[in-house]
Design a protein around this motif. Structure first.
Motif, short mmCIF file in Angstrom:
data_model
loop_
_atom_site.label_atom_id
_atom_site.label_comp_id
_atom_site.label_asym_id
_atom_site.label_seq_id
_atom_site.Cartn_x
_atom_site.Cartn_y
_atom_site.Cartn_z
N PHE A 1 -7.06 -8.73 -1.12
CA PHE A 1 -7.13 -9.26 0.23
C PHE A 1 -5.77 -9.71 0.77
O PHE A 1 -5.52 -9.70 1.97
CB PHE A 1 -8.12 -10.44 0.29
N GLU A 2 -4.87 -10.12 -0.12
CA GLU A 2 -3.57 -10.62 0.33
C GLU A 2 -2.65 -9.44 0.67
O GLU A 2 -2.80 -8.34 0.13
CB GLU A 2 -2.92 -11.49 -0.75
N PRO A 3 -1.69 -9.64 1.59
CA PRO A 3 -0.75 -8.57 1.94
C PRO A 3 0.10 -8.15 0.76
O PRO A 3 0.29 -8.91 -0.20
CB PRO A 3 0.12 -9.22 3.04
N SER A 4 0.63 -6.94 0.83
CA SER A 4 1.46 -6.41 -0.24
C SER A 4 2.90 -6.93 -0.15
O SER A 4 3.53 -7.21 -1.17
CB SER A 4 1.47 -4.88 -0.19
N TYR A 5 3.43 -7.02 1.06
CA TYR A 5 4.81 -7.44 1.32
C TYR A 5 5.84 -6.49 0.70
O TYR A 5 6.97 -6.86 0.46
CB TYR A 5 5.07 -8.87 0.79
N ILE A 6 5.44 -5.26 0.45
CA ILE A 6 6.34 -4.26 -0.13
C ILE A 6 6.49 -3.11 0.86
O ILE A 6 5.49 -2.58 1.35
CB ILE A 6 5.80 -3.74 -1.48
N LYS A 7 7.71 -2.72 1.17
CA LYS A 7 7.92 -1.66 2.17
C LYS A 7 7.36 -0.32 1.69
O LYS A 7 6.65 0.37 2.42
CB LYS A 7 9.40 -1.54 2.53
N VAL A 8 7.73 0.08 0.48
CA VAL A 8 7.21 1.34 -0.06
C VAL A 8 7.42 1.33 -1.57
O VAL A 8 8.38 0.74 -2.08
CB VAL A 8 7.91 2.56 0.58
N GLY A 9 6.51 1.99 -2.31
CA GLY A 9 6.65 2.09 -3.76
C GLY A 9 6.37 0.79 -4.48
O GLY A 9 5.57 -0.04 -4.03
N ASN A 10 7.03 0.59 -5.62
CA ASN A 10 6.91 -0.61 -6.43
C ASN A 10 5.44 -0.92 -6.76
O ASN A 10 4.99 -2.06 -6.70
CB ASN A 10 7.55 -1.82 -5.74
N HIS A 11 4.67 0.13 -7.10
CA HIS A 11 3.26 0.03 -7.51
C HIS A 11 2.33 -0.42 -6.38
O HIS A 11 1.16 -0.76 -6.65
CB HIS A 11 3.10 -0.91 -8.70
N SER A 12 2.80 -0.43 -5.14
CA SER A 12 1.93 -0.88 -4.05
C SER A 12 0.74 0.06 -3.85
O SER A 12 -0.40 -0.39 -3.68
CB SER A 12 2.73 -1.00 -2.74
N GLU A 13 0.98 1.37 -3.88
CA GLU A 13 -0.13 2.32 -3.72
C GLU A 13 -1.06 2.27 -4.93
O GLU A 13 -2.28 2.42 -4.80
CB GLU A 13 0.43 3.73 -3.52
N GLU A 14 -0.49 2.06 -6.10
CA GLU A 14 -1.31 1.95 -7.31
C GLU A 14 -2.25 0.76 -7.21
O GLU A 14 -3.46 0.87 -7.50
CB GLU A 14 -0.40 1.80 -8.53
N ASN A 15 -1.74 -0.38 -6.79
CA ASN A 15 -2.53 -1.61 -6.77
C ASN A 15 -3.51 -1.69 -5.61
O ASN A 15 -4.57 -2.31 -5.73
CB ASN A 15 -1.59 -2.83 -6.72
N TYR A 16 -3.17 -1.06 -4.47
CA TYR A 16 -4.00 -1.18 -3.27
C TYR A 16 -4.87 0.05 -3.00
O TYR A 16 -5.78 -0.02 -2.18
CB TYR A 16 -3.13 -1.46 -2.05
N VAL A 17 -4.60 1.16 -3.69
CA VAL A 17 -5.39 2.37 -3.44
C VAL A 17 -5.97 2.94 -4.74
O VAL A 17 -7.19 3.09 -4.86
CB VAL A 17 -4.54 3.45 -2.74
N ASP A 18 -5.12 3.25 -5.69
CA ASP A 18 -5.56 3.99 -6.87
C ASP A 18 -6.48 3.17 -7.79
O ASP A 18 -7.61 3.58 -8.08
CB ASP A 18 -4.35 4.48 -7.67
N LEU A 19 -5.99 2.05 -8.28
CA LEU A 19 -6.75 1.26 -9.26
C LEU A 19 -8.04 0.68 -8.70
O LEU A 19 -9.06 0.69 -9.41
CB LEU A 19 -5.87 0.15 -9.84
N PRO A 20 -8.07 0.14 -7.46
CA PRO A 20 -9.32 -0.42 -6.95
C PRO A 20 -10.48 0.57 -6.94
O PRO A 20 -11.62 0.20 -7.22
CB PRO A 20 -8.96 -0.86 -5.53
#
Length: 331
Positions: A231-250
């Motif tokens: 629910f909390e924002p990522s605060y990451i512009k691109v990469g750094n596991h952001s897609e993994e944590n917010y798309v892939d793993l969920p």
């Protein structure tokens, strides 16, 4: 002071026209360096998307603080009615936060999250919806296959295969050879030399899907965004596991399958246009049909999950699944 009755109250319900929405985040801050040719790539992407969408799909563009020329181009697309929604951001808030924010404000049951360097091909939506309609546990579908993503965030489908609920086959798909190498080249990876390399294929009735996917573009259930994504924002512009944590793993943690089409219905262009991209675009024709979506509305989405239990189950599945994968695929 209020004078009269707000007319919207007489017809308070809002109709949902679409069953699928594509959300594309655009960030082209300048026309030099890495971004020198990105505007032309983006134009190819959005034109191919507009041409290939059926009536039941809509487009949302999120401009993540691009330069004025790129921003004005998107405004003109909206004025012309070629895109349904346009979000203009004054500051770059990062790719994932822009995607997830726009997706959560959408009402369509299927949401496609895509980069602005994807070239879409004919019938990609039709083939994607066919997978969702045929395999009830589908959580996401990418419009092009990923040969080497079999064990990345796919533990739920691995478990279903080990329990013999689904059959996994390892077969060559020679017609994917050229497109697969084009994809590998677009991300500067080493090319495949074996035309008969094996692909992990889930066979369900008359539908074939490849297990696993990349995340440059994928279509997922909207409900996942409200039940399993942080629910909390990522605060990451691109990469750094952001897609993994917010798309892939969920998708995987809560029991859904990450799949992709077994044939190429989209192409990753990178940041520089090539002649073949224009050829493919010129051969596309506008779609006009409506598509029927049959998602399981009774699917359970637990709001909490024992992560330790999941990690232990994942480790066990990983070890068992090793014996299921043929040596020829591993090589």
């Amino acid at each position: 002071m209020r004078d009269g009755l707000n007319p919207q109250k007489k017809d308070a319900l809002v109709a949902c026209t679409y069953n699928h929405r594509v959300i594309m985040v655009v960030y082209i801050p300048e026309f030099r360096g890495y971004y020198a040719k990105m505007f032309e790539v983006f134009k190819l992407s959005i034109e191919s998307l507009i041409k290939t969408l059926p009536k039941t799909s809509a487009i949302t563009l999120v401009d993540n603080s691009s330069c004025e020329e790129v921003k004005n181009y998107q405004i003109e697309l909206h004025k012309a009615g070629k895109i349904e929604s346009l979000i203009l951001l004054a500051d770059n808030i990062g790719k994932i936060d822009a995607q997830i924010g726009a997706a959560r404000m959408s009402r369509e049951p299927l949401i496609t999250l895509t980069d602005c360097d994807i070239l879409f091909d004919i019938d990609w939506v039709q083939e994607t919806i066919k997978v969702f309609n045929t395999i009830p546990k589908t959580g996401s579908v990418a419009p092009y296959p990923s040969r080497r993503s079999l064990t990345y965030a796919t533990f739920s489908v691995q478990e279903a295969i080990l329990k013999r609920k689904y059959k996994l086959e390892f077969k060559p798909i020679p017609e994917n050879f050229e497109n697969y190498n084009m994809f590998l080249e677009s991300i500067n990876w080493q090319k495949e030399i074996n035309q008969n390399a094996l692909w992990p294929i889930l066979n369900v009735g008359n539908v074939k899907a490849v297990v696993g996917s990349d995340h440059q573009v994928l279509t997922l259930r909207r409900d996942i965004l409200f039940n399993t994504v942080p629910f909390e924002p990522s605060y990451i512009k691109v990469g750094n596991h952001s897609e993994e944590n917010y798309v892939d793993l969920p998708i995987d943690v809560f029991g859904f399958f990450r799949l992709s089409l077994n044939k190429y219905k989209a192409f990753h262009m990178g940041n520089s246009p090539e002649a073949w991209m224009y050829d493919k675009l010129n051969h596309l024709s506008y779609k006009s049909e409506s598509l029927i979506l049959k998602l399981d509305v009774n699917m359970k989405y637990p709001r909490s999950k024992n992560r330790l239990q999941f990690q232990l189950r994942k480790k066990l599945i990983k070890e068992l699944f090793k014996f299921y994968v043929p040596k020829a695929y591993k090589n």
